[in-house]
Design a protein around this motif. Structure first.
Motif, PDB file in Angstrom:
ATOM      1  N   ILE B 152      45.035  42.608  47.746  1.00  0.00           N
ATOM      2  CA  ILE B 152      45.900  42.431  48.804  1.00  0.00           C
ATOM      3  C   ILE B 152      45.789  44.102  48.846  1.00  0.00           C
ATOM      4  CG2 ILE B 152      48.158  43.706  47.056  1.00  0.00           C
ATOM      5  CD1 ILE B 152      49.977  42.668  49.750  1.00  0.00           C
ATOM      6  N   GLY B 153      45.530  44.907  49.869  1.00  0.00           N
ATOM      7  CA  GLY B 153      44.981  46.032  50.699  1.00  0.00           C
ATOM      8  C   GLY B 153      43.711  46.279  50.214  1.00  0.00           C
ATOM      9  N   ASP B 154      42.884  47.271  50.076  1.00  0.00           N
ATOM     10  CA  ASP B 154      41.423  47.662  49.585  1.00  0.00           C
ATOM     11  C   ASP B 154      41.214  48.638  48.640  1.00  0.00           C
ATOM     12  OD1 ASP B 154      38.843  48.280  49.773  1.00  0.00           O
ATOM     13  OD2 ASP B 154      38.798  48.638  51.908  1.00  0.00           O
ATOM     14  N   ALA B 155      41.620  47.285  47.442  1.00  0.00           N
ATOM     15  CA  ALA B 155      41.457  48.153  46.176  1.00  0.00           C
ATOM     16  C   ALA B 155      40.162  48.630  45.744  1.00  0.00           C
ATOM     17  CB  ALA B 155      41.592  46.984  45.264  1.00  0.00           C
ATOM     18  N   ALA B 156      39.003  48.686  46.612  1.00  0.00           N
ATOM     19  CA  ALA B 156      37.907  49.117  46.787  1.00  0.00           C
ATOM     20  C   ALA B 156      38.005  50.727  47.205  1.00  0.00           C
ATOM     21  CB  ALA B 156      36.439  48.966  47.120  1.00  0.00           C
ATOM     22  N   ALA B 157      38.690  50.582  48.141  1.00  0.00           N
ATOM     23  CA  ALA B 157      38.892  52.050  48.826  1.00  0.00           C
ATOM     24  C   ALA B 157      39.575  52.912  48.176  1.00  0.00           C
ATOM     25  CB  ALA B 157      38.850  52.126  50.549  1.00  0.00           C
ATOM     26  N   ALA B 158      40.700  52.863  47.917  1.00  0.00           N
ATOM     27  CA  ALA B 158      41.456  52.983  46.628  1.00  0.00           C
ATOM     28  C   ALA B 158      40.973  53.140  45.672  1.00  0.00           C
ATOM     29  CB  ALA B 158      43.174  51.878  46.957  1.00  0.00           C
ATOM     30  N   LEU B 159      39.815  52.585  44.854  1.00  0.00           N
ATOM     31  CA  LEU B 159      39.927  53.444  43.790  1.00  0.00           C
ATOM     32  C   LEU B 159      39.067  54.322  43.404  1.00  0.00           C
ATOM     33  CD1 LEU B 159      38.477  49.808  41.883  1.00  0.00           C
ATOM     34  CD2 LEU B 159      40.586  51.497  40.926  1.00  0.00           C
ATOM     35  N   ALA B 160      38.571  54.363  44.999  1.00  0.00           N
ATOM     36  CA  ALA B 160      37.365  55.436  45.140  1.00  0.00           C
ATOM     37  C   ALA B 160      38.069  57.061  45.599  1.00  0.00           C
ATOM     38  CB  ALA B 160      36.756  55.157  46.569  1.00  0.00           C
ATOM     39  N   ALA B 161      39.540  56.972  46.296  1.00  0.00           N
ATOM     40  CA  ALA B 161      40.831  57.853  46.153  1.00  0.00           C
ATOM     41  C   ALA B 161      41.298  58.266  45.212  1.00  0.00           C
ATOM     42  CB  ALA B 161      40.622  57.571  47.249  1.00  0.00           C
ATOM     43  N   ALA B 162      41.649  57.554  44.285  1.00  0.00           N
ATOM     44  CA  ALA B 162      42.319  57.270  43.038  1.00  0.00           C
ATOM     45  C   ALA B 162      41.976  58.980  41.916  1.00  0.00           C
ATOM     46  CB  ALA B 162      42.604  56.353  42.267  1.00  0.00           C
ATOM     47  N   PRO B 163      43.235  59.764  41.700  1.00  0.00           N
ATOM     48  CA  PRO B 163      43.168  60.553  41.298  1.00  0.00           C
ATOM     49  C   PRO B 163      42.371  60.771  39.820  1.00  0.00           C
ATOM     50  CG  PRO B 163      45.308  60.986  42.126  1.00  0.00           C
ATOM     51  CD  PRO B 163      44.114  59.666  42.029  1.00  0.00           C
ATOM     52  N   HIS B 164      42.814  59.322  39.182  1.00  0.00           N
ATOM     53  CA  HIS B 164      42.279  58.512  37.876  1.00  0.00           C
ATOM     54  C   HIS B 164      41.499  57.561  37.576  1.00  0.00           C
ATOM     55  CE1 HIS B 164      43.851  62.848  36.448  1.00  0.00           C
ATOM     56  NE2 HIS B 164      44.655  62.533  37.110  1.00  0.00           N
ATOM     57  N   ARG B 165      40.157  57.156  37.277  1.00  0.00           N
ATOM     58  CA  ARG B 165      40.363  55.605  37.409  1.00  0.00           C
ATOM     59  C   ARG B 165      39.979  55.633  35.651  1.00  0.00           C
ATOM     60  NH1 ARG B 165      35.370  55.613  41.669  1.00  0.00           N
ATOM     61  NH2 ARG B 165      34.872  53.903  40.667  1.00  0.00           N
ATOM     62  N   LEU B 166      40.337  54.204  35.668  1.00  0.00           N
ATOM     63  CA  LEU B 166      39.808  53.516  34.519  1.00  0.00           C
ATOM     64  C   LEU B 166      39.227  52.350  34.125  1.00  0.00           C
ATOM     65  CD1 LEU B 166      40.524  54.964  31.433  1.00  0.00           C
ATOM     66  CD2 LEU B 166      42.801  54.076  31.749  1.00  0.00           C
ATOM     67  N   LYS B 167      38.184  51.531  33.420  1.00  0.00           N
ATOM     68  CA  LYS B 167      37.662  50.996  33.397  1.00  0.00           C
ATOM     69  C   LYS B 167      37.672  49.758  32.236  1.00  0.00           C
ATOM     70  CE  LYS B 167      33.590  50.051  36.190  1.00  0.00           C
ATOM     71  NZ  LYS B 167      32.175  50.264  37.009  1.00  0.00           N
ATOM     72  N   GLY B 168      38.198  48.888  32.013  1.00  0.00           N
ATOM     73  CA  GLY B 168      37.677  48.465  30.344  1.00  0.00           C
ATOM     74  C   GLY B 168      37.316  47.192  30.462  1.00  0.00           C
ATOM     75  N   THR B 169      37.481  46.374  29.332  1.00  0.00           N
ATOM     76  CA  THR B 169      37.829  45.070  29.343  1.00  0.00           C
ATOM     77  C   THR B 169      38.938  45.002  28.044  1.00  0.00           C
ATOM     78  OG1 THR B 169      36.569  44.863  27.303  1.00  0.00           O
ATOM     79  CG2 THR B 169      35.493  44.700  29.177  1.00  0.00           C
ATOM     80  N   PHE B 170      39.659  43.318  28.036  1.00  0.00           N
ATOM     81  CA  PHE B 170      40.229  42.996  27.276  1.00  0.00           C
ATOM     82  C   PHE B 170      40.411  41.551  27.473  1.00  0.00           C
ATOM     83  CE2 PHE B 170      45.161  41.305  26.782  1.00  0.00           C
ATOM     84  CZ  PHE B 170      45.351  42.437  25.399  1.00  0.00           C
ATOM     85  N   ALA B 171      40.320  41.300  25.435  1.00  0.00           N
ATOM     86  CA  ALA B 171      41.362  39.686  25.062  1.00  0.00           C
ATOM     87  C   ALA B 171      41.383  39.616  24.589  1.00  0.00           C
ATOM     88  CB  ALA B 171      39.708  39.111  24.255  1.00  0.00           C
ATOM     89  N   ASN B 172      42.170  38.261  25.287  1.00  0.00           N
ATOM     90  CA  ASN B 172      43.248  37.156  25.043  1.00  0.00           C
ATOM     91  C   ASN B 172      42.750  36.237  23.957  1.00  0.00           C
ATOM     92  OD1 ASN B 172      44.052  36.189  27.802  1.00  0.00           O
ATOM     93  ND2 ASN B 172      44.532  34.358  25.852  1.00  0.00           N
ATOM     94  N   GLY B 173      43.263  35.957  22.648  1.00  0.00           N
ATOM     95  CA  GLY B 173      42.572  34.091  21.879  1.00  0.00           C
ATOM     96  C   GLY B 173      43.391  32.963  22.594  1.00  0.00           C
ATOM     97  N   ALA B 174      42.921  31.719  22.473  1.00  0.00           N
ATOM     98  CA  ALA B 174      43.368  30.713  23.003  1.00  0.00           C
ATOM     99  C   ALA B 174      44.257  30.537  21.104  1.00  0.00           C
ATOM    100  CB  ALA B 174      42.259  29.158  22.389  1.00  0.00           C
ATOM    101  N   GLN B 175      45.087  29.502  21.744  1.00  0.00           N
ATOM    102  CA  GLN B 175      46.452  28.960  20.822  1.00  0.00           C
ATOM    103  C   GLN B 175      46.523  27.231  21.306  1.00  0.00           C
ATOM    104  OE1 GLN B 175      49.999  30.149  22.289  1.00  0.00           O
ATOM    105  NE2 GLN B 175      51.202  30.137  20.097  1.00  0.00           N
ATOM    106  N   ASP B 176      46.507  26.892  19.803  1.00  0.00           N
ATOM    107  CA  ASP B 176      47.210  25.723  19.723  1.00  0.00           C
ATOM    108  C   ASP B 176      48.199  25.095  19.545  1.00  0.00           C
ATOM    109  OD1 ASP B 176      45.372  22.849  18.817  1.00  0.00           O
ATOM    110  OD2 ASP B 176      47.112  23.250  17.508  1.00  0.00           O
TER     111      ASP B 176
END
Lengths: 157, 764
Positions: B152-176
């Motif tokens: 929805i919208g234009d994330a790339a443009a909105a990110l470029a215009a945002a006062p703050h940006r944060l990049k990262g990775t996250f992970a969740n494990g599997a579950q039996d």
């Protein structure tokens, strides 16, 4: 093969077993008493708990030969006719079950706790049930049921 | 005054509870199998990826007591269990693609003989290189299906215009899943080549369909039945077809009944789990912490075949902003192929993974800005237009997370608890406390629109007793209890009047899986429709006979009132029967309003949303990583609950299962791709003493479904699992307190080991 004789829920029974046969196999396969469940096959989940001479035992970790001459009580042996044992009634009343697969072992285990401690605290019950796994309920209602069941057992004495 | 017999809305005990506490409730393994039943055992692959050069079954077949030994070559029909995509075999076909894949199946007079014969099977492999991790699959673009995107919208443009940006990775494990009753099927050959299957399955119709395919039979020659499962949690949505097909082909080959009860270790090795995900994101936000843009990708470990992975990744994308309005979103999903078990449905179906990532992003932004995470959550809630639209185009019309969160925060005294915990941490160098209050917003409906249908079959007998069948399956969630309540209330008879029968594909056909939390929504309406059809017939007849309008006939208090007279329900039924009125009816329901266009990734896939919130406090030991939960308070919206006792059980059980997923449950593979946590000795689901010391769950008193769901209730199977997120973020809060001024980000599961390592990595 060896012949063993034991009392199960008040009835004398005997069976031909191999040395490796487990108590739970005798109960389920030879005697057709399927209320005692096998959940993990490795003596950890506690679905198979029965009483042997009044003590709770994981019947998948006991050889049938070791039960020779003992008196075994299973989940089927608790009710008095149509009247549920107070611990069984408490599990029903306090919604201490969902899928019900762990329930027989939970009830059998809880009865031994109640015999040792007629008014166990929430903490006591949680500690006691460390050998019984439930995946559905989050244990909360099981703990309540065990407390209520213990009190009911004491009151019925 | 008449007894009303109304039970809808009351805390009725589970319909099987009396049988279950007495040891009388029958699971598949408890059914008295026919004389001569053989027992199955499978030879599982010991290679993650290899070509099968040859299989020698001669010695196994000759072993005394063996009735059948089969490989893929012996299947009379299709070697196929793919629920969405084709090419998903139940016995390895030419290649093996994970350690644990069934290659050969043996049926013998005892399990001991079957195991002994299995040792005589000779399989020659030629090793192929495996892909074992999400990272490796991403690097090689090794996918089960094309990547999928919602925007929805234009994330790339909105990110470029945002006062703050944060990049990262996250992970969740599997579950039996660790359903206490493992996978099991009993196949019994019938006359004329027909096959009867008893299967512990959430999806009897799929078992019927796959077994029919395997035996090259039409669907009408196969029936599948079950009374109950010993737990399912999604693990018995597609996986039981594998077990049932193996049992059926063995039974066909041996011409004898075959039971396949999968040993717990084998169950772990063979069957899929909740997907672990690798998440990469960039978020843009303003000085206050308002989220402006999110570009996020979800990569799931799919395993060797697709199974339901693409739908699960979709649901992660749908839930990637949880309760939060973000005007510009690009969310991309990757269904990675790996040479491991084929991961599958598990309570929440990708929703938990999407939601957890959303909460991670919000929590991290709050810490960056030095704000309380709860305040930031509340700031970003969906609200009035234009802040009411999701990235898939659905308007949020029933938002109540703000009210639930406010009520829970007030209830627990959030601000005071925050101060108290800050004060504790200031004076405690080793033990650190943390808290979190997290919301849940979960979309209810199958996003594959065709599955949102159900059927039911109701018979009224001349003694006034009622038999009920419906499309749903009972796995402990209390579905049968709720449907009985609904039908008994329709006829205004005591609950005991209604007896529910085993789910059977011969009674109600073409059923959907009991999944997506939709069991009572769909089947409740279908059963209600069937009951209303019979009532209308009885009413029409009685009114006609009395010369009164139909509106003068009322079902109340076990009686049928016809104008000024009244007769017991069973007498009314007998009269209707004597007048040749049909007392049996089917009912059908399809969910209204929903639609979704996968090509544009826009629509209204969810009939409504279910909401909840959880508050958790944790204490960690910064020297060992060990922790305990001091308190958990749950507040959940079950709408107008059909059965508050059962619903509360779902809330408590869901929370603990979610907490387990995010804390102690760790699925761990070695470098060869072999699962090493394949029994409860190494795979730790919560036990009673892991519960929060102080634990309380409540249903939200103001709950009501805005949509015309069955009695205005809300689905409650999956949503509470995500209440467990609060346990994870309470640990995150405590970890943050251990290394003030530094960023120490947990990934899931937050095992004690990981808590310790996260602190160590961030410590100065």
């Amino acid at each position: 093969m060896a012949k063993i004789s034991l009392t199960v829920n008040g009835k004398k029974v005997s069976a031909e077993v191999e040395g490796r046969t487990l108590l739970v196999q005798v109960l389920r396969e030879k005697l057709g008493m399927t209320g005692t469940h096998v959940g993990c096959d490795t003596s950890q989940c506690g679905a198979c708990v029965v009483h042997v001479d009044g003590k709770s035992v994981k019947s998948c970790t006991m050889l049938a030969a070791q039960a020779d001459g003992t008196s075994v009580t299973t989940i089927e042996g608790l009710a008095n006719g149509n009247e549920l044992h107070p611990m069984q009634a408490a599990f029903k009343e306090h919604h201490g079950l969902q899928c019900g697969f762990c329930t027989p072992g939970m009830v059998m285990s809880a009865i031994e706790l109640a015999k040792r401690n007629s008014n166990p605290s929430e903490h006591d019950v949680r500690e006691w049930l460390e050998g019984n796994i439930c995946r559905c309920t989050g244990y909360h209602n099981i703990v309540k049921a065990v407390q209520a069941g213990a009190q009911a057992m004491a009151a019925a004495k | 005054m008449l007894e009303t017999f109304k039970t809808v809305g009351k805390p009725i005990a589970h319909d099987s509870a009396a049988k279950q506490v007495a040891g009388e409730a029958l699971y598949i393994d408890d059914i008295r199998a026919p004389e001569g039943t053989l027992h199955a055992y499978c030879v599982l692959s010991r290679k993650a990826h290899a070509r099968i050069v040859s299989i020698d079954l001669a010695a196994a077949r000759a072993y005394p007591g063996v009735g059948a030994a089969i490989s893929a070559a012996d299947i009379p029909g299709k070697n196929e269990v793919g629920p969405i995509y084709k090419g998903e075999p139940f016995l390895a076909q030419g290649i093996v693609e994970y350690i644990g894949q069934p290659v050969v199946a043996i049926a013998a007079s005892s399990i001991k003989i079957a195991r002994a014969a299995a040792k005589l099977v000779r399989i020659v492999y030629e090793d192929l290189p495996p892909v074992l991790t999400i990272e490796e699959a991403l690097a090689k673009e090794f996918y089960l299906a094309k990547p999928y995107q919602m925007k929805i919208g234009d994330a790339a443009a909105a990110l470029a215009a945002a006062p703050h940006r944060l990049k990262g990775t996250f992970a969740n494990g599997a579950q039996d899943h660790f359903y206490l009753e493992g996978q099991i099927a009993l196949a019994v050959p019938q006359e004329g080549g027909e096959m009867a299957i008893w299967s512990s399955t959430q999806h009897p119709t799929e078992v019927q369909k796959m077994v029919a395919g395997a035996l090259d039979l039409p669907a009408n020659a196969v029936t599948c039945e079950l009374r109950r499962m010993g737990g399912g949690f999604g693990g018995k949505e597609t996986q039981p077809a594998i077990i049932a097909c193996i049992a059926a082909v063995l039974a066909y080959t041996a011409k004898r009944p075959v039971k396949y009860r999968v040993d717990r270790d084998d169950d772990f090795m063979m069957t899929g789990k909740r997907h672990d995900f690798l998440v990469r994101y960039e978020v843009g936000y303003d000085d206050d912490g308002r989220l402006l843009a999110l570009d996020i990708s979800f990569a799931a470990r799919g395993g060797h075949v697709a199974d339901l992975t693409t739908s699960i990744v979709d649901r992660a994308l749908f839930h990637t902003t949880n309760c939060y309005f973000v005007p510009h979103v690009t969310a991309t999903g990757y269904a990675c192929k790996t040479h491991t078990q084929s991961n599958t449905a598990f309570r929440g179906f990708g929703g938990p993974q999407g939601m957890l990532a959303a909460e991670h992003v919000v929590d991290r932004v709050a810490r960056r800005l030095g704000k309380d995470p709860l305040a930031l959550r509340q700031l970003n809630f969906f609200g009035q237009a234009p802040r009411d639209v999701t990235h898939y185009g659905q308007r949020v019309e029933d938002f109540v997370a703000d009210k639930i969160v406010a009520e829970l925060a007030a209830d627990v005294g959030y601000a005071e608890r925050r101060r108290a915990i800050d004060a504790f941490n200031a004076s405690s160098p080793v033990l650190k406390k943390g808290l979190a209050l997290t919301p849940v917003m979960f979309g209810v409906s199958f996003t594959a629109i065709q599955f949102n249908q159900a059927g039911a079959l109701v018979h009224v007998y001349t003694d006034g007793s009622i038999a009920l069948n419906h499309a749903g399956t009972e796995m402990g969630q209390g579905l049968h209890t709720k449907i009985c309540q609904i039908v008994a209330d329709e006829f205004a008879v005591p609950l005991e009047t209604v007896r529910i029968a085993a789910t059977n594909t011969g009674k109600v056909p073409n059923t959907s899986a009991t999944a997506a939390s939709a069991g009572s929504d769909l089947n409740g309406k279908a059963a209600q429709a069937a009951a209303r059809t019979i009532k209308a017939r009885i009413a029409q007849y009685l009114a006609g006979a009395a010369g009164l309008p139909e509106s003068e006939v009322l079902f109340a208090g076990g009686q049928v009132q016809v104008g000024a007279t009244s007769l017991p329900f069973k007498d009314a039924v007998q009269k209707a029967y004597n007048a040749r009125i049909q007392l049996s009816a089917t009912g059908f329901y399809r969910t209204p309003k929903i639609h979704f266009d996968r090509a544009t990734a826009k629509g209204r896939p969810y009939y409504y949303f279910a909401y909840g919130a959880a508050y958790v406090e944790a204490t960690i030991d910064t020297l060992t990583g060990e922790y305990a939960f001091d308190r958990a308070e749950l507040l959940h919206d079950a709408g107008r609950s059909l059965n508050p006792a059962i619903d509360l059980g779902q809330v408590e059980g869901g929370f603990v299962q979610g907490m387990g997923w995010l804390t102690t449950e760790e699925i761990w593979f070695d470098a060869s791709g072999r699962l090493r946590t394949h029994a409860p000795s190494t795979y730790k689901i919560p036990i009673a003493r892991d519960l929060p010391r102080q634990f309380r769950a409540r249903l939200w008193a103001a709950g009501e479904n805005r949509e015309e769901s069955i009695h205005r209730s809300k689905a409650v199977g999956e949503p509470p699992l995500m209440l467990g997120n609060a346990a994870f973020f309470a640990l995150q809060d405590a970890v943050a307190a251990a290394v003030p001024g530094r960023e120490a980000l947990l990934v899931a599961p937050a095992t004690p080991e990981r808590v310790l390592m996260t602190i160590a990595a961030a410590a100065p």
